[in-house]
Design a protein around this motif. Structure first.
Motif, PDB file in Angstrom:
ATOM      1  N   VAL A 111      73.333  72.352  92.261  1.00  0.00           N
ATOM      2  CA  VAL A 111      72.253  72.692  93.345  1.00  0.00           C
ATOM      3  C   VAL A 111      72.358  74.239  93.327  1.00  0.00           C
ATOM      4  N   HIS A 112      71.307  74.807  93.998  1.00  0.00           N
ATOM      5  CA  HIS A 112      70.967  76.230  94.213  1.00  0.00           C
ATOM      6  C   HIS A 112      72.261  76.721  94.976  1.00  0.00           C
ATOM      7  N   ASP A 113      72.662  76.054  96.303  1.00  0.00           N
ATOM      8  CA  ASP A 113      73.684  76.719  96.862  1.00  0.00           C
ATOM      9  C   ASP A 113      75.128  76.588  96.260  1.00  0.00           C
ATOM     10  N   GLY A 114      75.452  75.646  95.499  1.00  0.00           N
ATOM     11  CA  GLY A 114      76.489  75.502  94.649  1.00  0.00           C
ATOM     12  C   GLY A 114      76.565  76.548  93.560  1.00  0.00           C
ATOM     13  N   PHE A 115      75.493  76.846  92.938  1.00  0.00           N
ATOM     14  CA  PHE A 115      75.551  77.961  91.913  1.00  0.00           C
ATOM     15  C   PHE A 115      75.820  79.462  92.785  1.00  0.00           C
ATOM     16  N   VAL A 116      75.152  79.489  94.071  1.00  0.00           N
ATOM     17  CA  VAL A 116      75.591  80.718  94.671  1.00  0.00           C
ATOM     18  C   VAL A 116      77.166  80.976  95.021  1.00  0.00           C
ATOM     19  N   ALA A 117      77.665  79.679  95.499  1.00  0.00           N
ATOM     20  CA  ALA A 117      78.965  79.835  95.772  1.00  0.00           C
ATOM     21  C   ALA A 117      79.903  80.086  94.496  1.00  0.00           C
ATOM     22  N   MET A 118      79.460  79.508  93.573  1.00  0.00           N
ATOM     23  CA  MET A 118      80.331  79.829  91.922  1.00  0.00           C
ATOM     24  C   MET A 118      79.910  81.354  91.677  1.00  0.00           C
ATOM     25  N   SER A 119      78.842  81.684  91.972  1.00  0.00           N
ATOM     26  CA  SER A 119      78.532  83.100  91.469  1.00  0.00           C
ATOM     27  C   SER A 119      79.525  83.994  92.506  1.00  0.00           C
ATOM     28  N   LYS A 120      79.792  83.534  93.406  1.00  0.00           N
ATOM     29  CA  LYS A 120      81.001  84.340  94.365  1.00  0.00           C
ATOM     30  C   LYS A 120      82.335  84.340  93.990  1.00  0.00           C
ATOM     31  N   GLY A 121      82.637  83.193  92.962  1.00  0.00           N
ATOM     32  CA  GLY A 121      83.912  82.748  92.764  1.00  0.00           C
ATOM     33  C   GLY A 121      84.603  81.671  93.456  1.00  0.00           C
ATOM     34  N   GLN A 122      83.740  81.240  94.336  1.00  0.00           N
ATOM     35  CA  GLN A 122      84.440  80.244  95.449  1.00  0.00           C
ATOM     36  C   GLN A 122      84.342  78.669  94.715  1.00  0.00           C
ATOM     37  N   ILE A 123      83.277  78.407  93.895  1.00  0.00           N
ATOM     38  CA  ILE A 123      83.661  77.262  92.856  1.00  0.00           C
ATOM     39  C   ILE A 123      83.825  77.687  91.513  1.00  0.00           C
ATOM     40  N   ASN A 124      84.812  77.223  90.933  1.00  0.00           N
ATOM     41  CA  ASN A 124      85.173  77.772  89.557  1.00  0.00           C
ATOM     42  C   ASN A 124      84.275  77.054  88.499  1.00  0.00           C
TER      43      ASN A 124
END
Ligand code: GYE
Length: 334
Positions: A268-281
């Motif tokens: 989902v969008h917010d998952g991608f945002v967290a991933m773009s910050k390196g918080q989700i790998n």
């Protein structure tokens, strides 16, 4: 949250469609409703699981928009993650004599009685998103949705990539989806399958349900961190729980994505945002935009051609790592 906004927009669109349809009825000379083919409009009764996640909000919007586009009269209800609410909704659709019933079953078991009632009333049932366990396959026509066991396997393979070069034992915490729900059972199964077959160095040291919600993910991760100071990896069955868990990891003074690697499912969008910050790998995509495929199936079933459909209409999806997140974000549709 984007989800709420898009949910409200979709709701407004559906009410507008309802008003238009009502106007059309008052003026039969002009039109008989959104279906311009001249045939009687199909009424679909749809029982949604709830509003637990960004995935669900996107799925709800997709179903509503696709029904509108297909000229199908949609009766929609939100079961707030409760099986008894879904059973009541299905019974009410049977009483209203809808043409087709569809639902996304919150858990896999306990549906035979109400499905038999639908069958006795001659109303075909199409499952969407999640499957059921039943001894009588004639109780539903087809399932439109993803292969969750494969998603679990894909998550394990994404973790292999994330851990490339890592030596020694890996301690994994797992945030499970809703207990008894198909995606929770099968994602755990698929992940475990790869882990047992190829990774004797991986151990799941903690595993509990966070009910697919941010609040659940946050709370359960906080408890995991209290009980275990040595978690290397979080495998979360969805992005929302991972996002909740990120808050607890930060509150515990650790860096999500670095001190604790995170792999989740949905995209989902917010998952991608967290991933773009390196918080989700890494994220394994589970596509919620099932509406168009569902409406096609509804039309086929209503035309009496349900037997031509496969038992399972699968969704297409991909896998993403943190280095691809920023580039992929603008084109994400949910
Ligand atoms: O992964 C999760 C949602 O059934 C695939 O339900 C769906 C799952 C999805 O709450 O975010």
């Amino acid at each position: 949250m984007i989800d709420r906004r898009s949910f409200l927009t979709a709701g407004a669109a559906v009410s507008a469609a309802g008003i238009l349809a009502a106007c059309a009825k008052k003026n039969p000379a002009k039109s008989t409703g959104p279906d311009s083919s001249g045939s009687k409009q199909i009424t679909l009764g749809f029982s949604q699981v709830g509003s637990e996640s960004g995935w669900r909000a996107a799925n709800t919007q997709s179903v509503k928009e696709a029904a509108k586009a297909a000229g199908i009269n949609l009766k929609f209800s939100d079961a707030q993650q409760k099986q008894e609410n879904q059973i009541s909704a299905i019974r009410s659709y049977i009483a209203q004599k809808v043409d087709v019933i569809s639902f996304s079953p919150v858990v896999v078991t306990g549906w035979d009685t109400v499905l038999k009632e639908a069958k006795a009333a001659g109303i075909p049932v199409i499952l969407t998103d999640r499957s059921v366990e039943t001894s009588d396959p004639s109780l539903y026509v087809t399932l439109v949705g993803s292969d969750f066991e494969i998603e679990g396997e894909r998550a394990a393979h994404m973790l292999e990539k994330v851990l490339a070069g890592h030596k020694g034992p890996v301690k994994i915490a797992q945030l499970e989806g809703t207990t008894g729900a198909a995606p929770a059972i099968e994602r755990a199964k698929g992940f475990g399958k790869i882990m047992h077959a190829s990774h004797p160095e991986w151990t799941i040291i903690a595993s509990q349900t966070g009910d697919f919600t941010r609040a659940g993910g946050k709370q359960v991760m906080a408890a995991f961190l209290q009980a275990h100071s040595d978690i290397d990896v979080l495998f979360s069955h969805n992005d929302d729980m991972a996002i909740g868990a990120i808050q607890s990891i930060q509150a515990a003074g650790k860096t999500p994505g670095t001190d604790i690697k995170i792999v989740s499912v949905d995209g989902v969008h917010d998952g991608f945002v967290a991933m773009s910050k390196g918080q989700i790998n890494a994220i394994v995509e589970c596509n919620p935009l099932l509406g168009p495929q569902l409406m096609d199936a509804v039309k086929t079933v209503h035309a009496g051609k349900g037997s031509t459909l496969p038992r399972w209409i699968k969704t297409k999806e991909g896998d993403y790592t943190a280095d691809q997140a920023a580039a992929a974000l603008p084109s994400r549709k949910y």
